[in-house]
Design a protein around this motif. Structure first.
Motif, PDB file in Angstrom:
ATOM      1  N   HIS A 212       1.290  -0.759   0.153  1.00  0.00           N
ATOM      2  CA  HIS A 212       0.063   0.299   0.102  1.00  0.00           C
ATOM      3  C   HIS A 212       1.154   1.765  -0.346  1.00  0.00           C
ATOM      4  CE1 HIS A 212      -3.665  -2.178   1.089  1.00  0.00           C
ATOM      5  NE2 HIS A 212      -2.667  -2.931   1.736  1.00  0.00           N
ATOM      6  N   LYS A 213       1.235   1.650  -1.348  1.00  0.00           N
ATOM      7  CA  LYS A 213       1.797   3.486  -1.356  1.00  0.00           C
ATOM      8  C   LYS A 213       1.143   4.491   0.112  1.00  0.00           C
ATOM      9  CE  LYS A 213       4.456   1.434  -5.490  1.00  0.00           C
ATOM     10  NZ  LYS A 213       3.089   0.438  -5.353  1.00  0.00           N
ATOM     11  N   ARG A 214       0.044   4.603  -0.332  1.00  0.00           N
ATOM     12  CA  ARG A 214      -0.521   5.954   0.047  1.00  0.00           C
ATOM     13  C   ARG A 214      -0.342   5.661   1.243  1.00  0.00           C
ATOM     14  NH1 ARG A 214      -3.196   8.979  -3.882  1.00  0.00           N
ATOM     15  NH2 ARG A 214      -2.978   8.203  -6.304  1.00  0.00           N
ATOM     16  N   ALA A 215      -0.129   7.173   1.921  1.00  0.00           N
ATOM     17  CA  ALA A 215      -0.323   7.144   3.155  1.00  0.00           C
ATOM     18  C   ALA A 215      -1.606   7.153   3.749  1.00  0.00           C
ATOM     19  CB  ALA A 215       0.231   9.064   3.430  1.00  0.00           C
ATOM     20  N   PHE A 216      -2.335   6.867   3.827  1.00  0.00           N
ATOM     21  CA  PHE A 216      -3.822   7.007   4.362  1.00  0.00           C
ATOM     22  C   PHE A 216      -5.102   6.534   4.197  1.00  0.00           C
ATOM     23  CE2 PHE A 216      -2.657  11.882   4.387  1.00  0.00           C
ATOM     24  CZ  PHE A 216      -2.119  11.728   5.441  1.00  0.00           C
ATOM     25  N   ASP A 217      -5.962   5.480   4.787  1.00  0.00           N
ATOM     26  CA  ASP A 217      -6.701   4.366   4.510  1.00  0.00           C
ATOM     27  C   ASP A 217      -6.840   4.745   3.187  1.00  0.00           C
ATOM     28  OD1 ASP A 217      -6.101   3.965   7.017  1.00  0.00           O
ATOM     29  OD2 ASP A 217      -7.645   3.491   8.174  1.00  0.00           O
ATOM     30  N   GLY A 218      -6.992   3.965   2.605  1.00  0.00           N
ATOM     31  CA  GLY A 218      -8.342   4.252   1.749  1.00  0.00           C
ATOM     32  C   GLY A 218      -7.832   4.642   0.523  1.00  0.00           C
ATOM     33  N   ASP A 219      -5.983   3.787   0.213  1.00  0.00           N
ATOM     34  CA  ASP A 219      -5.434   4.345  -0.408  1.00  0.00           C
ATOM     35  C   ASP A 219      -5.156   6.339  -0.573  1.00  0.00           C
ATOM     36  OD1 ASP A 219      -3.699   1.457  -0.290  1.00  0.00           O
ATOM     37  OD2 ASP A 219      -5.487   1.031  -1.679  1.00  0.00           O
ATOM     38  N   THR A 220      -5.497   6.610   0.307  1.00  0.00           N
ATOM     39  CA  THR A 220      -5.762   8.052  -0.445  1.00  0.00           C
ATOM     40  C   THR A 220      -4.122   9.010  -0.079  1.00  0.00           C
ATOM     41  OG1 THR A 220      -6.512   8.610   1.605  1.00  0.00           O
ATOM     42  CG2 THR A 220      -8.391   8.118  -0.336  1.00  0.00           C
ATOM     43  N   GLY A 221      -4.349  10.263  -0.152  1.00  0.00           N
ATOM     44  CA  GLY A 221      -3.088  10.617   0.284  1.00  0.00           C
ATOM     45  C   GLY A 221      -1.839  10.582  -0.184  1.00  0.00           C
ATOM     46  N   PRO A 222      -0.950  11.197  -0.011  1.00  0.00           N
ATOM     47  CA  PRO A 222       0.821  10.677  -0.645  1.00  0.00           C
ATOM     48  C   PRO A 222       0.953   9.496  -1.309  1.00  0.00           C
ATOM     49  CG  PRO A 222       1.044  11.997   1.717  1.00  0.00           C
ATOM     50  CD  PRO A 222      -0.476  12.200   1.625  1.00  0.00           C
ATOM     51  N   ASN A 223       2.263   9.356  -2.084  1.00  0.00           N
ATOM     52  CA  ASN A 223       2.868   8.335  -2.318  1.00  0.00           C
ATOM     53  C   ASN A 223       4.142   8.095  -1.161  1.00  0.00           C
ATOM     54  OD1 ASN A 223       2.127   6.700  -3.691  1.00  0.00           O
ATOM     55  ND2 ASN A 223       2.155   7.570  -5.688  1.00  0.00           N
ATOM     56  N   THR A 224       4.164   7.321  -0.734  1.00  0.00           N
ATOM     57  CA  THR A 224       5.407   7.211   0.431  1.00  0.00           C
ATOM     58  C   THR A 224       5.939   5.654  -0.525  1.00  0.00           C
ATOM     59  OG1 THR A 224       3.967   5.241   1.621  1.00  0.00           O
ATOM     60  CG2 THR A 224       3.843   7.527   2.217  1.00  0.00           C
ATOM     61  N   GLY A 225       6.959   4.977   1.274  1.00  0.00           N
ATOM     62  CA  GLY A 225       7.813   4.532   0.553  1.00  0.00           C
ATOM     63  C   GLY A 225       7.251   3.104   0.375  1.00  0.00           C
ATOM     64  N   GLY A 226       6.324   3.046   1.281  1.00  0.00           N
ATOM     65  CA  GLY A 226       4.838   1.681   1.574  1.00  0.00           C
ATOM     66  C   GLY A 226       4.378   1.841   2.963  1.00  0.00           C
ATOM     67  N   MET A 227       3.190   1.820   3.461  1.00  0.00           N
ATOM     68  CA  MET A 227       2.891   1.448   4.352  1.00  0.00           C
ATOM     69  C   MET A 227       2.484   0.226   4.808  1.00  0.00           C
ATOM     70  SD  MET A 227       2.658   5.007   5.718  1.00  0.00           S
ATOM     71  CE  MET A 227       2.106   5.035   6.986  1.00  0.00           C
ATOM     72  N   GLY A 228       2.242  -0.928   4.332  1.00  0.00           N
ATOM     73  CA  GLY A 228       2.261  -1.703   4.802  1.00  0.00           C
ATOM     74  C   GLY A 228       2.305  -3.108   3.543  1.00  0.00           C
ATOM     75  N   ALA A 229       2.271  -4.052   3.872  1.00  0.00           N
ATOM     76  CA  ALA A 229       1.859  -5.278   2.892  1.00  0.00           C
ATOM     77  C   ALA A 229       1.732  -6.852   3.128  1.00  0.00           C
ATOM     78  CB  ALA A 229       3.865  -5.724   2.354  1.00  0.00           C
ATOM     79  N   TYR A 230       1.325  -7.290   2.377  1.00  0.00           N
ATOM     80  CA  TYR A 230       1.608  -8.519   2.145  1.00  0.00           C
ATOM     81  C   TYR A 230       1.302 -10.049   1.480  1.00  0.00           C
ATOM     82  CZ  TYR A 230      -2.466  -7.458  -1.071  1.00  0.00           C
ATOM     83  OH  TYR A 230      -3.397  -7.237  -1.175  1.00  0.00           O
ATOM     84  N   SER A 231       1.784 -10.541   2.037  1.00  0.00           N
ATOM     85  CA  SER A 231       2.509 -12.358   0.961  1.00  0.00           C
ATOM     86  C   SER A 231       1.890 -13.649   1.727  1.00  0.00           C
ATOM     87  CB  SER A 231       3.522 -12.182   0.844  1.00  0.00           C
ATOM     88  OG  SER A 231       4.643 -13.176   0.408  1.00  0.00           O
ATOM     89  N   PRO A 232       0.939 -14.192  -0.046  1.00  0.00           N
ATOM     90  CA  PRO A 232       1.611 -13.781  -1.018  1.00  0.00           C
ATOM     91  C   PRO A 232       0.532 -13.043  -1.173  1.00  0.00           C
ATOM     92  CG  PRO A 232       0.043 -16.588  -0.037  1.00  0.00           C
ATOM     93  CD  PRO A 232       0.793 -15.501   1.055  1.00  0.00           C
TER      94      PRO A 232
END
Ligand code: AMP
Ligand code: GLY
Length: 423
Positions: A212-232
């Motif tokens: 999730h690159k965006r800063a805020f919930d709902g994938d809103t707000g400015p781009n960041t280095g990444g606010m979270g991830a999941y795998s697979p």
């Protein structure tokens, strides 16, 4: 074997934890490291930008392998300088790191090797770029060619936005990185990150993740280095992974070899899964951050053995095994990130989070007066494993809620798309 790890983020903390599990490892050092890494590795008093100092340390301390985490030292040629000194280093050469260092380079490679990607043009003058933008129309994507810390990309919905982005690049908004501009077709679909390991000749798949690159919930707000991830990544099933290897990864490795710049290291493909199949958006020449904090906890193979096989050209016939569990990480960042933020705020109760079974990777921390303090924008990556995305998500957030850090924030919806798929 004594391993020296270069970097100071959550990615390097996750690499350190995994390397530590290898029976081949006898000693682990890290530079510059952080407070979390200091619990699993010795912090080496080194500036990684000082290649001569890194080489001297490796000779003095009998380092058998240097593992480079971030892109900057790769693009600066640290691996080349180490190799010239006879020291084994994991990661691509400076020439091969162009796959990440120059978007235009990668686009030309895709054209040459018939790798599916967005249609594009490369421009060194504003007038030519503007003419192309006007000819193609909006929506369209404008990118500074070089490394711009993830900020050099504008997905323009209107012609005016696109022209403004072109002007910003040529007016120096991204410094040297914007002296050349890539303009490309806008792709529609779902994004996924795919990681493969190459020894210059052979590539093997590691795993897929989504961030999730965006800063805020709902994938809103400015781009960041990444606010979270999941795998697979649920969208990358076995058949899709095979298609990505055949259509994108193998042709890339073959083309890099043909060019005389074989790619050794992690190929991190940023993909758009479109109606016509997977298309390459960009390559990174290294592990992702925070993707590594969800890929490595699932890895069942010996990471150090795989990295050595990459360096020594022995990947043929090897495989990397991963558990079927889902790993999910929530990034905790300093309030204000990705804009200006304060440093030095105190973080407490990490023990309580880890007691719940989560792993707290440190991304920007230090010890000051016996207390743990924040030193960066992204500060912690709180990872949990679970039997499903929802399960991993609720475990990760339970751990986040146990941490006391009033000056930090996180998104509350990491994994929403994958969780919704579970019904
Ligand atoms: P990049 O730095 O090239 O990964 O671009 C950053 C982000 O911009 C990507 O993760 C996408 O979300 C978006 N993006 C880049 N190129 C395209 C494209 N051709 N079509 C749609 N979105 C794009
Ligand atoms: N999370 C994206 C990156 O590592 O570049």
């Amino acid at each position: 074997m004594h391993v020296l790890l270069i970097g100071s983020g959550g990615r390097e903390h996750a690499l350190a934890v995994k390397l530590k599990q290898s029976p081949l490892l006898t000693r682990l050092s890290c530079a510059p490291g952080n407070a979390g890494i200091a619990a699993v590795a010795e912090i080496a008093p080194l500036d990684p930008a000082d290649h001569a100092a890194v080489i001297a340390f490796c000779r003095r301390e009998d380092v058998g392998l240097v593992v480079v985490g971030p892109e900057a030292p790769l693009v600066a040629g640290l691996v080349d300088d180490l190799a010239a000194a006879g020291i084994a280093a994991f990661g691509p050469s400076k020439a091969a790191a162009q796959l990440e260092g120059s978007k235009g380079y990668t686009k030309d490679l895709c054209a040459e090797a018939d790798i599916p990607t967005a249609a594009y043009g490369r421009f060194t003058t504003q007038a030519d770029a503007e003419a192309y933008v006007r000819a193609k129309g909006a929506p369209i994507v404008v990118k500074a060619d070089g490394l711009a810390a993830g900020k050099g990309v504008v997905v323009a919905e209107t012609l005016d936005e696109a022209l403004a982005a072109v002007a910003a690049c040529f007016e120096g908004a991204f410094g040297a990185a914007g002296a050349e501009v890539v303009v490309e077709e806008m792709l529609r679909g779902e994004e996924a990150s795919f990681f493969a390991l190459s020894d210059g000749e052979t590539a093997i798949p590691l795993a897929a993740a989504q961030d999730h690159k965006r800063a805020f919930d709902g994938d809103t707000g400015p781009n960041t280095g990444g606010m979270g991830a999941y795998s697979p990544a649920p969208i990358v099933d076995e058949a899709m992974a095979e298609q990505i290897m055949v259509e994108i990864i193998h042709p890339t490795v073959a083309a890099m070899k043909r060019r005389g710049t074989p790619f050794k290291g992690v190929l991190f493909a940023g993909l758009m899964i479109t109606a016509e199949g997977p298309k390459l958006i960009e390559y990174n020449a290294r592990f992702g951050d925070p993707e590594t904090e969800v890929v490595l906890p699932r890895m069942q193979s010996d990471l150090l053995a795989l990295l050595l096989a990459s360096v020594e050209g022995r990947l043929a016939g090897t495989t990397a095994r991963f558990s079927d569990e889902t790993a999910l990480t929530v990034v905790m960042a300093a309030k204000g990130y990705p804009g200006p933020y304060a440093k030095g705020s105190v973080i407490e109760n990490l023990d309580a989070a880890e007691a719940l079974g989560a792993t707290v990777y440190h991304a920007g921390t230090a010890h000051a007066d016996g207390r743990l303090v924040a030193t960066g924008g992204r500060v912690l990556a709180v990872t949990a494993l679970g039997s499903s995305v929802r399960d991993a998500q609720s475990r990760a957030y339970a751990a986040v809620d146990a941490i006391h850090w009033p000056d930090g924030f996180c998104r509350r919806d990491i994994g929403w798309r994958a969780a919704a798929r579970e019904g």
